[in-house]
Design a protein around this motif. Structure first.
Motif, PDB file in Angstrom:
ATOM      1  N   LYS A  92       6.412   0.512 -12.859  1.00 33.34           N
ATOM      2  CA  LYS A  92       5.269   0.898 -12.037  1.00 33.34           C
ATOM      3  C   LYS A  92       5.746   1.485 -10.713  1.00 33.34           C
ATOM      4  CE  LYS A  92       0.805  -0.762 -10.385  1.00 33.34           C
ATOM      5  NZ  LYS A  92      -0.145  -1.909 -10.355  1.00 33.34           N
ATOM      6  N   ILE A  93       5.182   2.624 -10.357  1.00 35.01           N
ATOM      7  CA  ILE A  93       5.547   3.323  -9.120  1.00 35.01           C
ATOM      8  C   ILE A  93       4.561   2.948  -8.021  1.00 35.01           C
ATOM      9  CG2 ILE A  93       5.820   5.584  -8.021  1.00 35.01           C
ATOM     10  CD1 ILE A  93       6.531   6.719 -10.775  1.00 35.01           C
ATOM     11  N   ARG A  94       5.102   2.625  -6.857  1.00 38.70           N
ATOM     12  CA  ARG A  94       4.253   2.291  -5.711  1.00 38.70           C
ATOM     13  C   ARG A  94       4.677   3.097  -4.482  1.00 38.70           C
ATOM     14  NH1 ARG A  94       1.070  -2.240  -6.091  1.00 38.70           N
ATOM     15  NH2 ARG A  94       1.434  -3.663  -7.842  1.00 38.70           N
ATOM     16  N   PHE A  95       3.709   3.297  -3.590  1.00 37.83           N
ATOM     17  CA  PHE A  95       3.968   3.960  -2.299  1.00 37.83           C
ATOM     18  C   PHE A  95       3.329   3.106  -1.199  1.00 37.83           C
ATOM     19  CE2 PHE A  95       3.651   7.345  -5.514  1.00 37.83           C
ATOM     20  CZ  PHE A  95       4.872   7.975  -5.351  1.00 37.83           C
ATOM     21  N   LEU A  96       3.739   1.880  -1.107  1.00 33.16           N
ATOM     22  CA  LEU A  96       3.101   0.938  -0.202  1.00 33.16           C
ATOM     23  C   LEU A  96       3.223   1.395   1.264  1.00 33.16           C
ATOM     24  CD1 LEU A  96       4.236  -2.443  -1.797  1.00 33.16           C
ATOM     25  CD2 LEU A  96       2.016  -1.302  -2.013  1.00 33.16           C
ATOM     26  N   GLY A  97       2.075   1.435   1.933  1.00 34.62           N
ATOM     27  CA  GLY A  97       2.046   1.793   3.346  1.00 34.62           C
ATOM     28  C   GLY A  97       2.225   3.266   3.645  1.00 34.62           C
ATOM     29  N   HIS A  98       2.162   4.118   2.600  1.00 36.44           N
ATOM     30  CA  HIS A  98       2.422   5.539   2.870  1.00 36.44           C
ATOM     31  C   HIS A  98       1.349   6.164   3.755  1.00 36.44           C
ATOM     32  CE1 HIS A  98      -0.512   6.465  -0.377  1.00 36.44           C
ATOM     33  NE2 HIS A  98      -0.575   7.665   0.181  1.00 36.44           N
ATOM     34  N   ASN A  99       0.138   5.608   3.714  1.00 39.77           N
ATOM     35  CA  ASN A  99      -0.911   6.164   4.569  1.00 39.77           C
ATOM     36  C   ASN A  99      -0.640   5.867   6.041  1.00 39.77           C
ATOM     37  OD1 ASN A  99      -1.465   3.396   3.705  1.00 39.77           O
ATOM     38  ND2 ASN A  99      -3.345   3.544   4.891  1.00 39.77           N
ATOM     39  N   ARG A 100      -0.233   4.634   6.325  1.00 41.83           N
ATOM     40  CA  ARG A 100       0.029   4.260   7.723  1.00 41.83           C
ATOM     41  C   ARG A 100       1.268   4.975   8.258  1.00 41.83           C
ATOM     42  NH1 ARG A 100       3.552   0.789   9.132  1.00 41.83           N
ATOM     43  NH2 ARG A 100       3.595  -0.197   7.077  1.00 41.83           N
TER      44      ARG A 100
END
Length: 505
Positions: free
Chosen positions: A330-338
């Motif tokens: 599973k690919i994640r981009f945690l916090g990419h918006n902040r």
């Protein structure tokens, strides 16, 4: 698109007669005065000119000052060494469509001056007195064969030194492609690619202005792809390159780099109402209020629509830096918006975007996923959740909703299915409609003010009063209270909770 016509275009000529009649006496300080560049080109193409370019013999600064004094506006020194000035007309001073008047001193005679200009289609001139007489097409001075290239639909450099003299002309070529629907001539294209790196030496303000102009023009995503092909895009925003080849979860069609550009296309398609397939637009609300909202000038002379496209380009700028892959794949981009909000802010400050513009883009990037996260499985969000979103997003709440819709369309690409779009867009449309209704209801029907609250609860002025009023507004927006008495009772009940928590008036 505009089309070349050598016949008289009386509508354009008559609309500028008043302006030119007023300019005539101001140019007596100059032995010779010529209309050059975009006005000649646009008049030939039947387009409505927005800017006026005048080349004069003698002191261009004196002419520019006279124009500023008589017509009203602001005088900007563009290049003092080249005796080049710009008059930015105030809105109330504008005659017809003209926004700016550029005044420059002739470099030698008119033939030498035109040879130093960037592209052949902008290296044509007409003596001012001939333009006023109405037979100006017979008086066109065209030493670089600009008429030929207008007929061919080509952007061709006037010489081999064009981009060495001013590398920003490369970006201007891209803008002209978008505005005119022309193509860049092959030798000119090769020259742009050879000298692409030189635009890094251009001032941030000039880069900003050209980038915003490109985004404001039709087909902004095509222009961005062209900039990339020519080696220009990464000279302006090198951070974008980090997204090239960065794969995303299976729901996404594009890598991060292309997704950012495709989001620009989706924003434009939603706002210009030309996105395909047509059923996408069937689910997106649009009316005069929203149209005027996105036409509103928001930063650096550009509209909310242009700023929303700029945000689309930057909204996932931090995905490469935040990407992780779990053991399950599973690919994640945690916090990419902040993190992306901070990156976007740094990029736009580097480009000298206005403080207001930076703040708007930064907030949109930070909140671009929020409309889709306000409920589970496209269920309808609660009125309280919607109110809190609009309060958090402030003056970009509407813009961020459209950015979110564009992000969804661009993420799916050709994978987008009608049924899933109806469900998702319906949920987001509900957020927009309820949020606008709540804003109008709370603004126009305020049921409690600070003075009344202080009187009934024996409070002192301070932050606590503001907190209580916000709680009241949220409850009113959610439809839970509707009278002053209910508002006071709610505030009194909340005060008891605050006291238990150790919060005092």
């Amino acid at each position: 698109m505009c089309a070349l016509s050598m016949s008289s275009n009386s509508r354009i000529e008559q609309s500028h007669q008043q302006l030119f009649q007023m300019l005539g006496p101001l140019l007596i300080q100059s032995d010779k005065a010529y209309l050059v560049g975009g006005l000649v080109r646009d008049s030939l193409l039947g387009c409505i000119p927005r800017d006026l370019d005048i080349a004069v013999s003698g002191d261009a600064s004196a002419v520019a000052r006279s124009i500023t004094k008589v017509l009203g506006g602001n005088l900007v020194v563009m290049d003092e060494a080249r005796n080049y000035f710009r008059v930015v007309l105030r809105e109330e001073s504008r005659l017809d469509t003209i926004r700016t008047i550029d005044v420059s001193a002739l470099y030698g005679d008119i033939f030498q001056d035109l040879a130093r200009r960037d592209f052949t289609i902008d290296a044509m001139a007409v003596p001012l007195h001939n333009y006023l007489s109405g037979n100006w097409r017979e008086s066109i001075i065209d030493p670089c064969n600009g008429l030929r290239d207008l007929e061919l639909g080509l952007i061709r450099a006037t010489g081999t030194e064009v981009f060495l003299e001013d590398s920003l002309r490369a970006l201007r070529a891209v803008r002209l492609v978008a505005q005119l629907g022309f193509a860049i001539e092959e030798d000119t294209r090769d020259s742009i690619q050879r000298h692409a790196g030189a635009i890094q030496d251009i001032s941030s303000e000039r880069l900003r202005d050209e980038l915003l102009a490109i985004l404001a023009a039709p087909g902004a995503s095509s222009s961005l792809y062209l900039m990339d092909e020519l080696g220009l895009l990464l000279m302006v925003i090198p951070e974008l390159d980090q997204g090239r080849g960065v794969t995303q979860p299976k729901e996404h069609y594009w890598d991060v780099f292309r997704h950012n550009i495709e989001t620009v296309a989706a924003v434009e398609g939603l706002l210009e109402r030309n996105l395909t397939p047509a059923w996408i637009l069937d689910e997106v609300p649009w009316d005069d209020y929203l149209k005027k909202h996105f036409q509103e000038i928001s930063s650096d002379g550009h509209s909310r629509a242009t700023l929303c496209k700029l945000t689309g380009l930057l909204h996932d700028i931090a995905k490469p830096a935040t990407k992780t892959v779990e053991p399950s794949g599973k690919i994640r981009f945690l916090g990419h918006n902040r993190i992306g909000a901070d990156m976007a802010s740094a990029i736009l400050q580097r480009l000298r975007l206005s403080g207001k513009g930076v703040e708007m883009v930064q907030l949109m990037v930070d909140l671009h996923m929020r409309p889709g996260q306000m409920s589970q499985n496209v269920e309808i969000p609660t009125p309280r959740a919607i109110y809190r979103y609009f309060r958090r997003a402030e003056n970009v709440a509407i813009d961020t909703i459209f950015l979110n819709l564009a992000d969804y369309v661009a993420a799916r690409g050709p994978y987008l299915q009608h049924a899933e779009w109806v469900a998702y867009a319906g949920m987001v449309r509900h957020i927009l409609e309820v949020g606008l209704f709540q804003d109008e209801a709370v603004t126009q029907s305020r049921i409690l003010d600070g003075h009344t609250l202080i009187k009934h609860l024996s409070l002192s002025s301070g932050p606590l009063v503001g907190r209580l009023l916000n709680i009241v507004k949220e409850a009113q927006a959610a439809g839970e209270i509707g009278t002053e008495e209910e508002a006071i009772n709610l505030a009194r009940k909340q005060m008891k909770t605050f006291h238990k928590e150790g919060v005092h008036a």
